[in-house]
Design a protein around this motif. Structure first.
Motif, mmCIF file in Angstrom:
data_model
loop_
_atom_site.group_PDB
_atom_site.id
_atom_site.type_symbol
_atom_site.label_atom_id
_atom_site.label_comp_id
_atom_site.label_asym_id
_atom_site.label_seq_id
_atom_site.Cartn_x
_atom_site.Cartn_y
_atom_site.Cartn_z
ATOM 1 N N GLN A 27 0.849 -1.194 0.000
ATOM 2 C CA GLN A 27 0.000 0.000 0.000
ATOM 3 C C GLN A 27 0.877 1.233 0.000
ATOM 4 O OE1 GLN A 27 -2.731 -0.805 3.455
ATOM 5 N NE2 GLN A 27 -4.079 0.344 2.090
ATOM 6 N N LEU A 28 0.490 2.223 -0.795
ATOM 7 C CA LEU A 28 1.228 3.489 -0.832
ATOM 8 C C LEU A 28 0.343 4.590 -0.254
ATOM 9 C CD1 LEU A 28 3.562 5.362 -1.787
ATOM 10 C CD2 LEU A 28 2.382 5.520 -4.003
ATOM 11 N N PHE A 29 0.897 5.323 0.706
ATOM 12 C CA PHE A 29 0.216 6.497 1.265
ATOM 13 C C PHE A 29 1.049 7.718 0.921
ATOM 14 C CE2 PHE A 29 -0.836 2.872 3.879
ATOM 15 C CZ PHE A 29 -2.220 2.990 4.035
ATOM 16 N N VAL A 30 0.371 8.817 0.582
ATOM 17 C CA VAL A 30 1.099 10.038 0.257
ATOM 18 C C VAL A 30 0.563 11.178 1.117
ATOM 19 C CG1 VAL A 30 2.019 11.454 -1.620
ATOM 20 C CG2 VAL A 30 1.119 9.181 -2.135
ATOM 21 N N ALA A 31 1.488 11.852 1.803
ATOM 22 C CA ALA A 31 1.074 12.954 2.685
ATOM 23 C C ALA A 31 1.732 14.248 2.216
ATOM 24 C CB ALA A 31 1.497 12.650 4.132
ATOM 25 N N PRO A 32 0.994 15.239 1.694
ATOM 26 C CA PRO A 32 -0.435 15.166 1.430
ATOM 27 C C PRO A 32 -0.755 14.687 0.014
ATOM 28 C CG PRO A 32 0.302 17.427 1.173
ATOM 29 C CD PRO A 32 1.531 16.613 1.519
ATOM 30 N N GLY A 33 0.229 14.622 -0.884
ATOM 31 C CA GLY A 33 -0.042 14.188 -2.252
ATOM 32 C C GLY A 33 -0.757 15.245 -3.073
ATOM 33 N N ASN A 34 -1.150 14.863 -4.285
ATOM 34 C CA ASN A 34 -1.884 15.773 -5.189
ATOM 35 C C ASN A 34 -2.810 14.910 -6.048
ATOM 36 O OD1 ASN A 34 -0.471 14.795 -7.514
ATOM 37 N ND2 ASN A 34 1.195 16.249 -7.196
ATOM 38 N N PRO A 35 -3.635 15.514 -6.911
ATOM 39 C CA PRO A 35 -4.568 14.694 -7.697
ATOM 40 C C PRO A 35 -3.871 13.626 -8.542
ATOM 41 C CG PRO A 35 -5.249 16.982 -7.769
ATOM 42 C CD PRO A 35 -3.895 16.964 -7.094
ATOM 43 N N ILE A 48 3.454 18.320 5.315
ATOM 44 C CA ILE A 48 4.811 17.744 5.339
ATOM 45 C C ILE A 48 5.560 18.065 6.630
ATOM 46 C CG2 ILE A 48 5.025 17.704 2.822
ATOM 47 C CD1 ILE A 48 6.829 20.204 3.049
ATOM 48 N N THR A 49 5.072 19.045 7.379
ATOM 49 C CA THR A 49 5.758 19.359 8.641
ATOM 50 C C THR A 49 4.910 18.988 9.864
ATOM 51 O OG1 THR A 49 4.960 21.609 8.408
ATOM 52 C CG2 THR A 49 7.233 21.193 7.711
ATOM 53 N N ASP A 50 3.827 18.244 9.637
ATOM 54 C CA ASP A 50 3.003 17.771 10.758
ATOM 55 C C ASP A 50 3.624 16.458 11.264
ATOM 56 O OD1 ASP A 50 1.139 16.754 12.492
ATOM 57 O OD2 ASP A 50 -0.513 16.681 11.040
ATOM 58 N N PHE A 51 4.679 16.606 12.059
ATOM 59 C CA PHE A 51 5.427 15.421 12.488
ATOM 60 C C PHE A 51 4.562 14.462 13.305
ATOM 61 C CE2 PHE A 51 9.980 17.431 12.259
ATOM 62 C CZ PHE A 51 9.772 17.672 10.909
ATOM 63 N N GLU A 52 3.688 15.024 14.121
ATOM 64 C CA GLU A 52 2.818 14.152 14.936
ATOM 65 C C GLU A 52 1.890 13.334 14.051
ATOM 66 O OE1 GLU A 52 0.567 15.863 18.163
ATOM 67 O OE2 GLU A 52 2.380 16.915 18.830
ATOM 68 N N GLY A 53 1.326 13.999 13.045
ATOM 69 C CA GLY A 53 0.421 13.321 12.103
ATOM 70 C C GLY A 53 1.162 12.231 11.335
ATOM 71 N N ILE A 54 2.399 12.522 10.970
ATOM 72 C CA ILE A 54 3.202 11.536 10.229
ATOM 73 C C ILE A 54 3.489 10.333 11.136
ATOM 74 C CG2 ILE A 54 5.492 11.153 9.190
ATOM 75 C CD1 ILE A 54 5.284 14.103 8.151
ATOM 76 N N LYS A 55 3.828 10.630 12.375
ATOM 77 C CA LYS A 55 4.108 9.538 13.334
ATOM 78 C C LYS A 55 2.861 8.665 13.526
ATOM 79 C CE LYS A 55 4.600 8.957 18.227
ATOM 80 N NZ LYS A 55 4.063 9.698 19.360
ATOM 81 N N ALA A 56 1.711 9.322 13.696
ATOM 82 C CA ALA A 56 0.473 8.566 13.910
ATOM 83 C C ALA A 56 0.161 7.689 12.694
ATOM 84 C CB ALA A 56 -0.684 9.533 14.190
ATOM 85 N N THR A 57 0.424 8.199 11.500
ATOM 86 C CA THR A 57 0.190 7.417 10.281
ATOM 87 C C THR A 57 1.109 6.200 10.230
ATOM 88 O OG1 THR A 57 -0.426 9.416 9.119
ATOM 89 C CG2 THR A 57 0.148 7.530 7.749
ATOM 90 N N CYS A 58 2.360 6.431 10.595
ATOM 91 C CA CYS A 58 3.327 5.319 10.572
ATOM 92 C C CYS A 58 2.833 4.170 11.438
ATOM 93 C CB CYS A 58 4.685 5.777 11.109
ATOM 94 S SG CYS A 58 5.533 6.871 9.986
ATOM 95 N N ILE A 59 2.293 4.538 12.593
ATOM 96 C CA ILE A 59 1.836 3.506 13.527
ATOM 97 C C ILE A 59 0.508 2.911 13.040
ATOM 98 C CG2 ILE A 59 1.126 3.057 15.915
ATOM 99 C CD1 ILE A 59 2.999 5.502 16.665
ATOM 100 N N ARG A 79 13.518 13.009 10.559
ATOM 101 C CA ARG A 79 14.182 11.740 10.854
ATOM 102 C C ARG A 79 14.477 11.632 12.353
ATOM 103 N NH1 ARG A 79 17.180 8.276 7.660
ATOM 104 N NH2 ARG A 79 18.091 6.729 9.023
ATOM 105 N N ASP A 80 15.052 12.689 12.909
ATOM 106 C CA ASP A 80 15.428 12.691 14.331
ATOM 107 C C ASP A 80 14.189 12.527 15.214
ATOM 108 O OD1 ASP A 80 18.390 14.215 13.901
ATOM 109 O OD2 ASP A 80 16.827 14.712 12.479
ATOM 110 N N TYR A 81 13.097 13.204 14.789
ATOM 111 C CA TYR A 81 11.849 13.130 15.556
ATOM 112 C C TYR A 81 11.342 11.686 15.616
ATOM 113 C CZ TYR A 81 6.859 13.759 16.611
ATOM 114 O OH TYR A 81 5.607 13.660 17.163
ATOM 115 N N LEU A 82 11.270 11.038 14.447
ATOM 116 C CA LEU A 82 10.719 9.670 14.418
ATOM 117 C C LEU A 82 11.644 8.678 15.115
ATOM 118 C CD1 LEU A 82 9.214 9.642 10.803
ATOM 119 C CD2 LEU A 82 7.950 9.781 12.957
ATOM 120 N N LYS A 83 12.944 8.973 15.110
ATOM 121 C CA LYS A 83 13.894 8.091 15.801
ATOM 122 C C LYS A 83 13.726 8.186 17.320
ATOM 123 C CE LYS A 83 15.619 6.596 12.086
ATOM 124 N NZ LYS A 83 14.999 5.382 11.607
ATOM 125 N N GLY A 84 13.013 9.226 17.762
ATOM 126 C CA GLY A 84 12.846 9.462 19.200
ATOM 127 C C GLY A 84 11.724 8.657 19.841
#
Ligand code: AMP
Ligand code: GLY
Length: 438
Positions: A27-35, A48-59, A79-84
């Motif tokens: 499955q491919l997810f794109v944040a936020p992507g385009n048409p 692209i800078t919603d690190f919390e949203g990206i983390k929640a999606t990863c999980i 990268r550093d954020y998600l490594k935390g």
């Protein structure tokens, strides 16, 4: 593999297009992507800078691989954020950490790095408001044109090429005191102007090993024959005839290898793409800039030329197993023509209906349409939503046929006040013809 791709431009549509062709992608997810990416994966309404949203999606989506398109989240430390976090730290991510991203995030850092590791680049000095007077004197001592660069990220607009001393001095004042580019211009690099032909070189690395992807030439100016202001890029061609074996071995030995070993010596575990903007000065390569991502529009021309599995490449980059990957390249020519909104790179209107675009007809084999600045209207129609709107990539056995496939497609697409360059690849065509006559 479940893959999360971050970004929304033409580069990310090209990534999504290539990723979705691989059997390794579940499955491919794109944040936020385009048409354009909407037809290839699932777009998520996450910035692209919603690190919390990206983390929640990863999980939440069991992501196995994260691929970051643009520089901003990398420079801001995604990268550093998600490594935390224990839940996300083991997910392979393509893109450097904050330390490696400084190669793009600070011109002063990248120039210092190049000097330290003996990498050929333009001579330079850095100034702040505290030594503005020295900066003005330094400008006097240089022969124009004079190149001023905001140290930090300035949305691709932070480089000024000044034709004379008076303009350079005025601009330096505006950058340092007038904060022309905000915080980004609180430090300014002034450098020697390099004369030559530009080339974009892309390195994919896992920090230990690297592969050099097909090179490309970008067309930066808005106007034909390279006139008018700089843009993000109006077109691209790959391969580039002057990037022959002898030139590319200079690039590898003088630039790529010292860059890779310099990163290691600095203790930077760089996993991601490194885009080296070069000037070919009489047969010798000089670095103009590093970017910590792929180029746009270059990616739209380069990715179709990658024959080996692209997801495998990304996965090896993220997992530090690149030594197991063999890059195979298609030997056709690929050219991208960028269609922009009239007025770009100055002010322009959005919301124009694009005619001649049907998603079912996105790919013909000879050409592909990549979306950059588009959005879907209320009735499913596609509207312009940015300066660079679409990238049309044509493929062919020769540069002539690649160009005619791209332009045939361009000519079928229209909107009010559309603009594009008719001369993409013409300089290369001339180089090729000159060479064949020698
Ligand atoms: P950059 O944002 O660093 O890519 O710079 C934008 C463009 O300015 C480059 O692609 C070049 O066309 C031009 N440029 C930057 N630095 C120099 C230089 N030292 N000499 C000549 N042109 C330059
Ligand atoms: N096309 C140049 C860039 O991506 O910065």
């Amino acid at each position: 593999m479940n893959i999360l791709l971050i970004g929304s431009g033409g580069r990310e549509h090209a990534f999504a297009w290539k990723i979705s062709q691989s059997n390794l992608c579940n499955q491919l997810f794109v944040a936020p992507g385009n048409p354009g990416t909407a037809g290839l994966g699932k777009n998520l309404n996450i910035s692209i800078t919603d690190f919390e949203g990206i983390k929640a999606t990863c999980i939440g989506q069991n992501i196995d691989l994260i691929v970051v398109g643009p520089e901003e989240p990398l420079v801001k430390g995604l990268r550093d954020y998600l490594k935390g976090f224990p839940e996300t730290k083991a997910i392979p991510l393509v893109g450097p950490g904050k330390d490696g991203a400084l190669l793009e995030g600070s011109k002063d850092f990248s120039k210092g790095f190049m000097i330290k590791y003996g990498i050929p680049t333009a001579a330079y000095q850095t100034f702040t408001k505290d030594n503005l007077e020295d900066g003005l004197k330094f400008i006097e001592s240089q022969s124009p044109p004079i190149v001023l660069k905001a140290d930090g990220l300035a949305a691709g607009k932070g480089v000024l090429i000044c034709a004379n001393h008076a303009d350079a001095k005025m601009q330096l004042g505006e950058m340092l005191l007038g904060k022309k580019f905000g915080e980004a211009s609180s430090r300014v690099v002034i450098e020697e102007f390099l004369v030559g032909i530009e080339l974009s070189v892309f390195v994919a690395t896992d920090g230990d090993d690297y592969v050099i992807l097909p090179e490309a030439k970008d067309y930066k100016r808005i106007g034909e024959n390279d006139t008018g202001p700089n843009t993000g890029g109006m077109g691209a061609v790959s391969p580039v005839p002057f990037a022959d074996e002898s030139f590319m071995s200079k690039v590898e030995n003088r630039i790529v290898k010292p860059t890779m070993s310099g990163l290691k010596k600095e203790g930077i575990d760089y996993r991601g793409f490194l885009f080296i903007g070069l000037m070919n000065r009489e047969g010798d390569p000089y670095v103009i800039e590093y970017n910590v991502r792929m180029g746009d529009p270059e990616t739209q021309a380069v990715l179709p030329r990658i024959k080996s599995d692209f997801v495998e490449l990304l996965s090896h980059m993220g997992n530090k197993t690149l030594n197991e990957y063999k890059l195979l390249v298609n030997n056709f020519v690929s050219t991208t023509v960028v269609m922009v909104a009239g007025g770009y790179p100055g002010s322009y209107e959005k919301g124009k209906t694009i005619i001649g675009l049907s998603s079912s007809n996105q790919e013909t084999g000879l050409s592909v349409v990549f979306h950059a600045g588009t959005k879907e209207g209320e009735n499913g129609e596609i509207l312009t939503n940015g300066g660079r709107v679409l990238g049309i990539t044509g493929q062919g056995e020769t540069i002539q046929s690649a160009l005619s496939n791209a332009y045939d497609r361009v000519d079928k697409i229209h909107w009010e006040a559309v603009n594009f360059r008719r001369d993409i690849g013409q300089d290369i065509l001339k180089l090729t013809i000159d060479a064949s006559h020698q």
